[in-house]
Design a protein around this motif. Structure first.
Motif, PDB file in Angstrom:
ATOM      1  N   HIS A 108      37.548  -2.990   7.925  1.00  0.00           N
ATOM      2  CA  HIS A 108      37.423  -3.001   9.376  1.00  0.00           C
ATOM      3  C   HIS A 108      38.516  -2.159  10.040  1.00  0.00           C
ATOM      4  N   THR A 109      39.737  -2.295   9.562  1.00  0.00           N
ATOM      5  CA  THR A 109      40.827  -1.513  10.125  1.00  0.00           C
ATOM      6  C   THR A 109      40.581  -0.019   9.922  1.00  0.00           C
ATOM      7  N   LEU A 110      40.134   0.358   8.729  1.00  0.00           N
ATOM      8  CA  LEU A 110      39.843   1.765   8.466  1.00  0.00           C
ATOM      9  C   LEU A 110      38.709   2.256   9.352  1.00  0.00           C
ATOM     10  N   SER A 111      37.703   1.420   9.581  1.00  0.00           N
ATOM     11  CA  SER A 111      36.604   1.843  10.464  1.00  0.00           C
ATOM     12  C   SER A 111      37.105   2.065  11.888  1.00  0.00           C
ATOM     13  N   LEU A 112      38.031   1.222  12.351  1.00  0.00           N
ATOM     14  CA  LEU A 112      38.613   1.413  13.680  1.00  0.00           C
ATOM     15  C   LEU A 112      39.416   2.713  13.750  1.00  0.00           C
ATOM     16  N   LEU A 113      40.198   2.968  12.720  1.00  0.00           N
ATOM     17  CA  LEU A 113      41.008   4.184  12.689  1.00  0.00           C
ATOM     18  C   LEU A 113      40.137   5.437  12.635  1.00  0.00           C
ATOM     19  N   LEU A 114      39.086   5.397  11.837  1.00  0.00           N
ATOM     20  CA  LEU A 114      38.171   6.536  11.776  1.00  0.00           C
ATOM     21  C   LEU A 114      37.486   6.763  13.119  1.00  0.00           C
ATOM     22  N   ASP A 115      37.032   5.697  13.754  1.00  0.00           N
ATOM     23  CA  ASP A 115      36.388   5.810  15.059  1.00  0.00           C
ATOM     24  C   ASP A 115      37.350   6.396  16.085  1.00  0.00           C
ATOM     25  N   GLU A 116      38.568   5.883  16.091  1.00  0.00           N
ATOM     26  CA  GLU A 116      39.555   6.369  17.052  1.00  0.00           C
ATOM     27  C   GLU A 116      39.908   7.836  16.798  1.00  0.00           C
ATOM     28  N   ALA A 117      39.804   8.285  15.545  1.00  0.00           N
ATOM     29  CA  ALA A 117      40.079   9.681  15.194  1.00  0.00           C
ATOM     30  C   ALA A 117      38.884  10.593  15.516  1.00  0.00           C
ATOM     31  N   GLY A 118      37.800   9.997  16.025  1.00  0.00           N
ATOM     32  CA  GLY A 118      36.659  10.804  16.453  1.00  0.00           C
ATOM     33  C   GLY A 118      35.484  10.837  15.489  1.00  0.00           C
ATOM     34  N   TRP A 119      35.537  10.051  14.435  1.00  0.00           N
ATOM     35  CA  TRP A 119      34.458  10.042  13.448  1.00  0.00           C
ATOM     36  C   TRP A 119      33.472   8.918  13.714  1.00  0.00           C
ATOM     37  N   GLY A 120      32.220   9.156  13.392  1.00  0.00           N
ATOM     38  CA  GLY A 120      31.201   8.120  13.472  1.00  0.00           C
ATOM     39  C   GLY A 120      31.243   7.297  12.195  1.00  0.00           C
ATOM     40  N   VAL A 121      31.199   5.981  12.333  1.00  0.00           N
ATOM     41  CA  VAL A 121      31.321   5.091  11.171  1.00  0.00           C
ATOM     42  C   VAL A 121      30.282   3.982  11.266  1.00  0.00           C
TER      43      VAL A 121
END
Length: 186
Positions: A108-121
């Motif tokens: 979940h934390t990685l998904s939040l970080l990826l989303d915040e970095a502009g990636w779709g997850v």
């Protein structure tokens, strides 16, 4: 952006473009995600990066698990899949369920970080995550369980993410029940 803003902005992206973070970008985010609460610092998790033909191998394993002869096309829906593995450790203090919770926290934390970095997850699970064929394709050990995959890609221009209703916080955050008075037996 604050952590609160990042969490409020997070959405699942079931359709993504063929763009994906580089391995170096991913390593930075995994390092940050590794700060999740982890009783006894067991690090009871690992991630498996899948790109290119790795996804075809997974498609064949899913087909085998489901009894299909044609490979599943699901793994091809994103250019990068990150398998989330609970890598359970022997511990007298930290039970199995807590170690699985840590691995879920990483995802979940990685998904939040990826989303915040502009990636779709999108976090995908399914009954075949616990199948022998899929475990073998991932090279899982006897003390490991697959919790699912983060599908990662670019956010399509002009597309909206999946919708999710807001949580009724008042209904979900409760108080401890009042103590019941013991009746006297005299």
């Amino acid at each position: 952006m604050s952590a609160l803003d990042a969490v409020r902005a997070r959405h699942s992206w079931s359709k993504v473009t063929d763009d994906a973070p580089t391995r170096e970008e991913l390593l930075t985010l995994v390092t940050a995600a590794g700060r999740v609460a982890d009783h006894s610092s067991l690090r009871p998790w690992r991630l498996i990066e899948m790109r290119g033909d790795d996804r075809l191998i997974l498609g064949k394993a899913i087909a085998k698990a489901q009894g299909d002869k044609d490979p599943s096309s699901k793994p091809m829906r994103a250019p990068l899949l990150i398998a989330v593995v609970a890598s359970l450790r022997k511990s007298g203090k930290v039970p199995r369920w807590e170690q699985e919770a840590v691995a879920s926290g990483i995802a979940h934390t990685l998904s939040l970080l990826l989303d915040e970095a502009g990636w779709g997850v999108f976090w995908r699970t399914g009954e075949y995550t616990r199948s022998k064929a899929v475990a073998k394709a991932h090279g899982l050990h006897k003390d490991e369980e697959l919790l699912g995959w983060l599908y990662v890609g670019g956010k399509p221009a002009g597309k909206k993410p999946g919708r999710r209703k807001s949580v009724d916080a008042r209904a979900m955050l409760t108080r401890m029940p009042a103590k019941t008075k013991k009746k006297s037996t005299k």
